[in-house]
Design a protein around this motif. Structure first.
Motif, mmCIF file in Angstrom:
data_model
loop_
_atom_site.group_PDB
_atom_site.id
_atom_site.type_symbol
_atom_site.label_atom_id
_atom_site.label_comp_id
_atom_site.label_asym_id
_atom_site.label_seq_id
_atom_site.Cartn_x
_atom_site.Cartn_y
_atom_site.Cartn_z
ATOM 1 N N LYS A 1 0.837 -1.202 0.000
ATOM 2 C CA LYS A 1 0.000 0.000 0.000
ATOM 3 C C LYS A 1 0.871 1.250 0.000
ATOM 4 O O LYS A 1 1.983 1.265 0.527
ATOM 5 C CB LYS A 1 -0.931 0.015 1.216
ATOM 6 N N GLU B 1 -2.837 -1.399 -14.504
ATOM 7 C CA GLU B 1 -3.403 -1.071 -13.203
ATOM 8 C C GLU B 1 -4.899 -0.832 -13.347
ATOM 9 O O GLU B 1 -5.440 -0.768 -14.461
ATOM 10 C CB GLU B 1 -2.732 0.167 -12.600
ATOM 11 N N THR C 1 -7.963 1.808 -12.193
ATOM 12 C CA THR C 1 -8.366 3.078 -11.595
ATOM 13 C C THR C 1 -9.766 2.886 -11.034
ATOM 14 O O THR C 1 -10.732 2.744 -11.787
ATOM 15 C CB THR C 1 -8.366 4.213 -12.630
ATOM 16 N N CYS D 1 -2.888 3.735 -3.149
ATOM 17 C CA CYS D 1 -2.482 2.767 -4.168
ATOM 18 C C CYS D 1 -2.279 1.430 -3.464
ATOM 19 O O CYS D 1 -1.353 1.286 -2.654
ATOM 20 C CB CYS D 1 -1.205 3.198 -4.880
ATOM 21 N N ASN E 1 -1.845 -3.284 -9.270
ATOM 22 C CA ASN E 1 -1.985 -2.033 -8.531
ATOM 23 C C ASN E 1 -3.360 -1.432 -8.778
ATOM 24 O O ASN E 1 -3.836 -1.382 -9.928
ATOM 25 C CB ASN E 1 -0.911 -1.033 -8.943
ATOM 26 N N CYS E 2 -3.996 -0.968 -7.705
ATOM 27 C CA CYS E 2 -5.317 -0.348 -7.797
ATOM 28 C C CYS E 2 -5.222 1.074 -7.259
ATOM 29 O O CYS E 2 -4.907 1.277 -6.080
ATOM 30 C CB CYS E 2 -6.340 -1.152 -6.997
ATOM 31 N N LEU E 3 -5.481 2.032 -8.135
ATOM 32 C CA LEU E 3 -5.418 3.446 -7.773
ATOM 33 C C LEU E 3 -6.791 3.877 -7.277
ATOM 34 O O LEU E 3 -7.749 3.907 -8.045
ATOM 35 C CB LEU E 3 -4.991 4.280 -8.982
#
Length: 365
Positions: A66, A154, A156, A74, A85-87
């Motif tokens: 994180k 990633e 969003t 993130c 990765n998750c924004l």
């Protein structure tokens, strides 16, 4: 890597993408497949999984890393197949810090009328913070757009929240549902061009399955072999050949007999996927049983529920559909599908032979 979409010539025209229902949905794909999807050469930000156009996904996984900034979190999410990765952007309510002195004055004023909107807003803000600020090891649900940033894939997020799952019920449900979505939708190629043309092998296939289903119902058929229903589909193949001959120049291709056999095979597969028919034993003698009229199958299901409902383990809640399915496969047929079993359970419940205790649990009194 989904190599079948790397060549621009293999991509379906973008104007047809809307015909694919997956395009409008948040696709529940494994992280591994999200990372391996190939980006469209026609529209950046759209990706292909087996020629299904996808631009938004739904992921459930464990936070393994994180980072927090003023405007976003993130999270690195691991679903067991890979990490992505998750924004996750913070909204205004999350970022807002209430001044304690000012809120105290407003709270005392609001106390006169018995309701404190500022205190309620502060509770809401804190509740949202607790659901959106995750630690490593916690479970995160993310829905959002797929992006490629600095050569890395990633997500969003448009929606994200912590999943409280102490009994792993949400994770188990997810692990059962996603493979089914792959089998029924994601792994099946969709002939978009055929759908656009209106008169197509796809529409002929639906008509073929409908014809066979009507025949089985009208004649009260209990079991049959493919050659018993093959003649029903002959007009469909003849009509398709006539249409093709009128619109196109003659070309070499499968014969009418081969087309008929292929259409029959695919139509029967549709009926099996829906649970309408099943093969009790897979052998060279292709004998199909009509699920709703198979008395032996109904007796086997009732016996299993009657016997197991008496056991202490199932006495209170009843027998789960997956337990019944496992028992039916052991006693009656290894080829029994969940869809076929659910048709039988629905029929038995309508005739009051069994009772549904709750969703997917059945018993007999």
């Amino acid at each position: 890597m989904q190599a079948n979409a790397t060549d621009p010539a293999n991509e379906p025209p973008s104007m047809l993408w809307g015909l694919d229902p997956i395009f409008s949905a948040f696709a529940r794909l494994y992280v591994r497949d999200i990372l391996e999807m190939v980006e469209s050469t026609q529209v950046p930000g759209v990706y292909f999984y087996k020629q299904h156009p996808i631009y938004k996904v739904d992921v459930l996984g464990t936070v393994v890393c994180k980072r927090e900034r003023d405007d976003f979190f993130c999270y690195g999410v691991d679903d067991g197949t890979g990490v992505i990765n998750c924004l996750c952007w913070k909204n205004d309510l999350f970022k807002e810090e209430v001044d304690s002195n000012q809120s105290g004055e407003k709270c005392s004023e609001a106390a006169v009328v018995g309701f404190n909107p500022f205190a309620e807003l502060e509770k809401l803000r804190k509740a949202q913070q607790s659901r959106c600020r995750l630690e490593i090891g916690e479970l995160l649900r993310v829905r959002g757009l797929v992006k490629t940033s600095r050569h890395q894939r990633e997500i969003t997020a448009s929606t994200f929240y912590k999943v409280n799952d102490p009994m792993m019920a949400a994770q188990i449900a997810w692990m059962m549902e996603v493979p089914e979505l792959y089998r029924l939708f994601y792994d099946k190629p969709l002939q978009l061009q055929c759908l656009a043309n209106g008169d197509s092998p796809m529409s002929s296939l639906g008509k073929a399955a409908h014809l066979i289903k009507d025949f089985l119902k009208q004649k009260s058929v209990t079991k049959f072999r493919p050659y018993d229903v093959q003649g029903l589909l002959q007009p469909l193949v003849s009509s398709q050949l006539e249409t093709t001959a009128a619109l196109e120049e003659p070309v070499a291709g499968p014969s009418a007999c081969q087309q008929l056999q292929q259409l029959l095979k695919e139509a029967l597969q549709i009926l099996q996927d829906e649970g309408e028919v099943y093969r009790r034993i897979k052998s060279q003698d292709e004998l199909y049983h009509v699920t709703s009229r198979d008395k032996d199958l109904q007796i086997a299901v009732k016996d299993i529920i009657r016997e197991d409902s008496k056991r202490e383990k199932y006495a209170e809640k009843g027998c789960h559909v997956l337990h019944i399915l496992s028992a039916v496969r052991q006693r009656h047929s290894l080829n029994m599908s969940k869809a076929a079993l659910e048709l039988v359970l629905k029929s038995l419940e309508c005739s009051s032979d069994i009772v549904s205790m709750s969703e997917n649990y059945y018993t007999m009194f």
